[in-house]
Design an enzyme around this catalytic site. Structure first.
Site, mmCIF file in Angstrom:
data_model
loop_
_atom_site.group_PDB
_atom_site.id
_atom_site.type_symbol
_atom_site.label_atom_id
_atom_site.label_comp_id
_atom_site.label_asym_id
_atom_site.label_seq_id
_atom_site.Cartn_x
_atom_site.Cartn_y
_atom_site.Cartn_z
ATOM 1 N N CYS A 86 0.843 -1.198 0.000
ATOM 2 C CA CYS A 86 0.000 0.000 0.000
ATOM 3 C C CYS A 86 0.880 1.249 0.000
ATOM 4 O O CYS A 86 1.538 1.543 -0.991
ATOM 5 C CB CYS A 86 -0.981 -0.050 1.156
ATOM 6 N N HIS A 203 -3.582 -5.590 1.138
ATOM 7 C CA HIS A 203 -2.951 -5.872 2.433
ATOM 8 C C HIS A 203 -3.007 -7.372 2.780
ATOM 9 O O HIS A 203 -3.905 -7.797 3.511
ATOM 10 C CB HIS A 203 -3.661 -5.089 3.535
ATOM 11 N N GLU A 205 -1.228 -8.845 4.916
ATOM 12 C CA GLU A 205 -0.990 -8.991 6.354
ATOM 13 C C GLU A 205 -2.269 -8.951 7.172
ATOM 14 O O GLU A 205 -2.266 -9.351 8.336
ATOM 15 C CB GLU A 205 -0.017 -7.903 6.846
#
Length: 232
Positions: A86, A203, A205
């Site tokens: 990002c 994302h 994660e």
């Protein structure tokens, strides 16, 4: 595997990233403040998501000039793995480690939702725990994720197989309705020529634990761990 996460003022995903890396490798990463000038010994360097410096000027433009970035560039040029997610992707383009630019979303609005990504290759250090053509579900949260590159750059990216992730429908089709920001060629993530630097807008994660509703993002981190610790 040793890893380091660079922390800029305004980022908000460094703890999420640390959790994902720890899950995948069993080793907690070092958190490095952006004003440092030297990174610790690391096999993976991560630029996390968020809004460094409030996204003033251009997203990532100020962070790209932080003191630590000179060493990030040196490490990348030496072959160390670098991941920018990002805002981290935006910083990588601003510092010149990846080509192209991340512009305002096509609809000019902030997008925050789950999207589907088609994995284009499974033979890279970032994707070896996925299958080529596999579709994964991960979140996006950005207002400037519209990837653009000029015709020559785009031809090189496509010709060299450097597009690793594309926005797609759940069955892998590249339909405009599945593209959350208008990115050219549905591009969500690219690597540099050497293949050791990945910029990714979504994302992963945030989808590594069942409590998050999906573990589809974990494969990226276990891929890196497998590539950098093949005997583990």
């Amino acid at each position: 595997m040793k890893s380091a996460i660079v922390v800029f003022p305004g980022v908000n995903r460094e703890r999420d990233m640390a959790h994902a890396i720890t899950l995948a490798t069993g080793n907690a990463p070092d958190l490095v403040w952006h004003k440092e000038t030297t990174l610790p010994a690391a096999d993976l360097v991560v630029l996390p998501g968020g809004f460094s410096y409030g996204d003033y000027l251009r997203c990532g433009a100020i962070a790209a000039r932080s003191p630590i970035m000179a060493d990030v560039v040196r490490k990348a040029e030496a072959g160390i793995s670098v991941l920018g997610v990002c805002n981290g992707f935006q910083i990588l383009t601003e510092v010149g480690l990846l080509p192209g630019a991340l512009m305002r979303n096509e609809g000019l609005g902030f997008v925050c939702r789950n999207v589907f990504l088609r994995v284009e290759r499974s033979d890279t250090r970032f994707t070896n725990r996925y299958e080529a053509g596999q579709v994964i579900r991960v979140p996006v949260a950005h207002g400037d994720g519209n990837y653009f590159a000029d015709g020559d750059t785009l031809a090189r990216l496509e010709g060299d197989g450097r597009v690793l992730f594309r926005y797609s429908t759940p069955d892998g089709a590249l339909d405009p309705s599945a593209n959350p920001n208008g990115s050219i060629n549905h591009i969500a993530g690219i690597v540099n020529e050497r293949g050791n630097v990945l910029g990714l807008m979504p994302h992963p994660e945030n989808h590594v634990d069942p409590i998050q509703g999906s573990t589809d993002g974990l494969g990226l981190f276990t891929s890196v761990a497998a590539a950098l610790e093949p005997a583990a």
